[in-house]
Design a protein around this motif. Structure first.
Motif, mmCIF file in Angstrom:
data_model
loop_
_atom_site.group_PDB
_atom_site.id
_atom_site.type_symbol
_atom_site.label_atom_id
_atom_site.label_comp_id
_atom_site.label_asym_id
_atom_site.label_seq_id
_atom_site.Cartn_x
_atom_site.Cartn_y
_atom_site.Cartn_z
ATOM 1 N N UNK A 123 0.908 -1.226 0.194
ATOM 2 C CA UNK A 123 0.015 -0.059 0.130
ATOM 3 C C UNK A 123 0.889 1.571 -0.438
ATOM 4 N N UNK A 126 1.142 3.626 -2.711
ATOM 5 C CA UNK A 126 0.146 4.740 -3.498
ATOM 6 C C UNK A 126 0.118 5.660 -2.262
ATOM 7 N N UNK A 127 1.121 7.085 -2.507
ATOM 8 C CA UNK A 127 1.891 8.171 -2.195
ATOM 9 C C UNK A 127 0.328 9.050 -1.847
ATOM 10 N N UNK A 128 -0.540 9.132 -1.134
ATOM 11 C CA UNK A 128 -1.468 9.833 -0.806
ATOM 12 C C UNK A 128 -1.632 9.813 0.486
ATOM 13 N N UNK A 129 -1.345 10.973 0.755
ATOM 14 C CA UNK A 129 -1.521 10.995 2.708
ATOM 15 C C UNK A 129 -2.803 10.264 3.155
ATOM 16 N N UNK A 131 -5.193 8.366 1.431
ATOM 17 C CA UNK A 131 -5.745 7.347 1.834
ATOM 18 C C UNK A 131 -4.653 6.779 3.254
ATOM 19 N N UNK A 132 -3.642 7.253 3.716
ATOM 20 C CA UNK A 132 -3.054 5.731 4.834
ATOM 21 C C UNK A 132 -3.701 6.509 5.919
ATOM 22 N N UNK A 133 -4.164 7.748 6.206
ATOM 23 C CA UNK A 133 -5.072 8.396 6.950
ATOM 24 C C UNK A 133 -6.113 6.844 7.757
ATOM 25 N N UNK A 135 -6.907 4.062 6.166
ATOM 26 C CA UNK A 135 -6.685 2.961 6.257
ATOM 27 C C UNK A 135 -5.445 2.896 7.508
ATOM 28 N N UNK A 136 -4.898 3.323 8.038
ATOM 29 C CA UNK A 136 -4.391 3.330 9.468
ATOM 30 C C UNK A 136 -5.065 3.373 10.780
ATOM 31 N N UNK B 103 -0.918 -1.521 14.573
ATOM 32 C CA UNK B 103 -1.973 -0.736 14.069
ATOM 33 C C UNK B 103 -1.052 0.907 14.968
ATOM 34 N N UNK B 106 1.616 1.771 12.446
ATOM 35 C CA UNK B 106 1.261 2.475 10.557
ATOM 36 C C UNK B 106 0.454 4.090 11.017
ATOM 37 N N UNK B 107 -0.098 3.936 11.821
ATOM 38 C CA UNK B 107 -1.094 5.009 12.462
ATOM 39 C C UNK B 107 -0.128 6.233 12.681
ATOM 40 N N UNK B 110 1.887 6.973 9.847
ATOM 41 C CA UNK B 110 0.711 7.281 8.728
ATOM 42 C C UNK B 110 -0.155 9.471 8.991
ATOM 43 N N UNK B 113 2.947 11.236 7.050
ATOM 44 C CA UNK B 113 3.081 11.106 6.088
ATOM 45 C C UNK B 113 4.082 10.150 5.674
ATOM 46 N N UNK B 115 5.742 7.818 3.803
ATOM 47 C CA UNK B 115 5.619 6.275 3.420
ATOM 48 C C UNK B 115 6.580 5.611 4.061
#
Lengths: 323, 265
Positions: A123, A126-129, A131-133, A135-136, B103, B106-107, B110, B113, B115
């Motif tokens: 995942x 996918x370099x879209x902040x 999306x990660x916010x 999902x996480x 989790x 990752x949070x 994330x 930002x 990655x």
């Protein structure tokens, strides 16, 4: 949720995702590789990939990007299942032996951690902040939901809102997130992505309620586990919560569970029979339908395209699920 | 433990805060924060030119992953059919606690930002689980090879993080130091509880030698490693003064590092 029309429409892309899933889990260690492959081969409805693909069609649909998101979400779901089987001491999943049954708990823990790691590796492409916010937060919420489920076991004083919060975390959030991530990956405008998220949330709520109904209405062979297994495990689902309004059911329930370790088949048989005499199943379907109506209202607000019709069909299909 | 820059005790408190969970804390043992690993990480990060918040994020998330992996190692291999309610609940919460800490890692990244760091840690988890499987199925033809796998399991996460922040000079030292600490811990387990989960894997398959011979063998490996580590630590550049002093002080001043002392005790 096998709707031939939807699957036919997406077949080519879903096949690509299936190949990608298989490639991603090719671990070096043979046992790890076999365990993950067997889990994948056991099938599954792939509803998360379906929602990713359909949501992506409201924007700039790029199969490579969609694939990354769909594969990651399905892997997260798979990793959760492997660990859930350890939690539940499950011997079978989808009629096949679980990883913990084939090997042991330790291998299942390593396999689950490995699959989750592969998902997160994937995942990050996918370099879209945003999306990660999303999902996480969902991953953390799913864990909290499972911990809450253990905390709420055998708690006869819990409320409807406790149940709804649990199924939101257990099922609805990951489906909602699948819709939203598909949308984000396809650069769908934020307001529309939020609508797709809500659609996924309502669908997920409805879907889980129906699954919880099936635990009482389907046969043991259809379920692949004993009828009323959730209740046997101490999980209080909607039908039970609603049936508890009936005094006689409530009395039988508390009597049966005064010592859960010596719960007999007769106890369970009487309980299930009494539950079916109440209006709990009917009322549970009504609540599921209520969520479906909300999902359908959202669909009406979506731009007109083929994906919109598919989302509508899926909602209607879920509404017709009966056992 | 002292380090310049970020303070050890402070960062340990931040990690404790992060993993705090009322229900989990009530029903399962609180996770152990490995101080040696934390110290190594802190020393590596303090030397970089990263912002304070980046350093903090990297230390906390790397340690969260370590705690998650350690927690899952506590899940019983097989569930007994006569497992009591409490035992079952403990197992269930141990599974979920590990997932929860993962989790959180990752949070946190994330939110920042970051990655690339998410990817670095995920890759490390993937590789560590491959090595754990090798250990579990004992795929080592000699004790040396077995210990090479242990070395990877213990240090991969920290080596990956160090490489990511361009601190490659300490790779071997990190690997050897974390291996020797694990071996000493396992030996202590053996003396205190009469059982070492790690050494037991090896002795089970190679019981012709016996446990006493194995401990003797491990002692000799520890001694050899301590010699190499001390030499490498002395050669560390000046900006690693804290790590150098810490290692040398422990080797020369900590009785648990003295294999003969432990043997006689």
């Amino acid at each position: 949720m096998k709707i031939a029309k939807t699957y036919g429409y997406l077949k080519k892309d879903l096949d690509c995702i299936e190949v990608a899933l298989s490639n991603v889990i090719q671990a070096e260690h043979p046992v790890l590789r076999n365990a993950a492959t067997q889990l994948l081969k056991a099938g599954g409805k792939r509803i998360r990939p379906v929602f990713v693909l359909l949501s992506g069609q409201f924007g700039n649909y790029d199969l490579e990007r969609m694939k990354t998101v769909a594969v990651s979400l399905e892997l997260i779901h798979m990793a959760t299942l492997v660990h859930d089987d350890v939690i539940d001491d499950a011997e079978l999943r989808r009629g096949k032996p679980t990883i913990r049954q084939l090997y042991d708990n330790r291998v299942a823990m390593y396999a689950g951690d490995y699959i989750l790691a592969r998902s997160l590796e994937s995942i990050t492409m996918l370099r879209k902040p945003k999306a990660h916010h999303v999902l996480s937060k969902t991953i953390v919420e799913v864990c909290i939901g499972e911990i809450e489920q253990i905390k709420d076991k055998y708690d006869w004083n819990q409320h409807l809102r406790d149940y709804l919060r649990r199924i939101k975390r257990k099922t609805a959030l990951l489906i909602a997130t699948s819709c939203k991530l598909g949308a984000i990956a396809a650069d769908v405008p934020e307001a529309l992505a939020d609508k797709l998220y809500k659609y996924g949330y309502y669908i997920g709520m409805s879907y889980q309620i129906i699954d919880d109904i099936f635990d009482f209405t389907a046969s043991a062979s259809e379920l692949g586990k004993p009828v009323g297994n959730d209740l046997l495990q101490g999980n209080i689902t909607l039908p039970v919560l609603l049936a508890m309004k009936d005094r006689e059911f409530c009395r039988l329930l508390k009597n049966a569970f005064s010592n859960p370790d010596i719960l007999s088949e007769t106890h369970m048989h009487d309980l299930l029979a009494k539950l079916k005499e109440t209006d709990a199943i009917q009322c549970s379907y009504e609540l599921s339908d209520h969520y479906l109506e909300k999902a359908l209202k959202i669909v009406e607000q979506l731009p007109n395209n083929k994906a919109k019709h598919m989302l509508k069909d899926i909602a209607k299909y879920i509404g017709k699920r009966r056992s | 433990m002292n380090t310049t820059g970020m303070e050890f005790a402070h960062i340990k408190e931040l990690i404790k805060d992060k993993i705090q969970h009322t229900y989990l804390d009530k029903y399962i043992k609180k996770p152990i924060i490995d101080e040696e690993k934390l110290f190594v990480l802190l020393s590596v990060m303090n030397h970089t030119t990263l912002t304070e918040s980046k350093k903090r994020d990297y230390i906390i998330t790397t340690m969260l992953v370590q705690i998650a992996l350690d927690t899952h190692d506590l899940v019983v291999k097989t569930s007994n059919s006569d497992e009591g309610k409490q035992q079952k609940q403990e197992k269930q919460l141990t599974v979920l606690a590990g997932d929860y800490y993962s989790g959180l890692y990752y949070a946190l990244l994330a939110e920042a930002g970051d990655f690339d760091m998410i990817h670095v840690l995920a890759s490390a988890i993937k590789e560590i689980n491959e090595y754990k499987m090798k250990l579990y199925y004992l795929e080592a033809e000699s004790l040396e090879v077995f210990l090479q796998i242990v070395r990877k399991v213990e240090s991969l996460l920290f080596v990956h993080t160090a490489k990511f922040v361009k601190e490659v000079a300490v790779k071997n030292l990190i690997e050897e130091w974390l291996l020797v600490n694990r071996l000493i811990h396992e030996k202590q387990q053996f003396y205190v509880k009469g059982y070492s989960p790690l050494l037991d894997i090896w002795s089970h398959q190679n019981d012709s030698e016996g446990y006493a011979a194995l401990i003797k063998n491990v002692d000799s490996i520890i001694n050899k490693l301590l010699g190499t580590i001390e030499k490498s630590a002395m050669e560390l550049p000046d900006y690693y003064r804290d790590l150098k002093m810490h290692i040398i002080n422990r080797i020369n001043g900590d009785p648990t590092m003295d294999t003969i002392h432990v043997e006689e005790g």
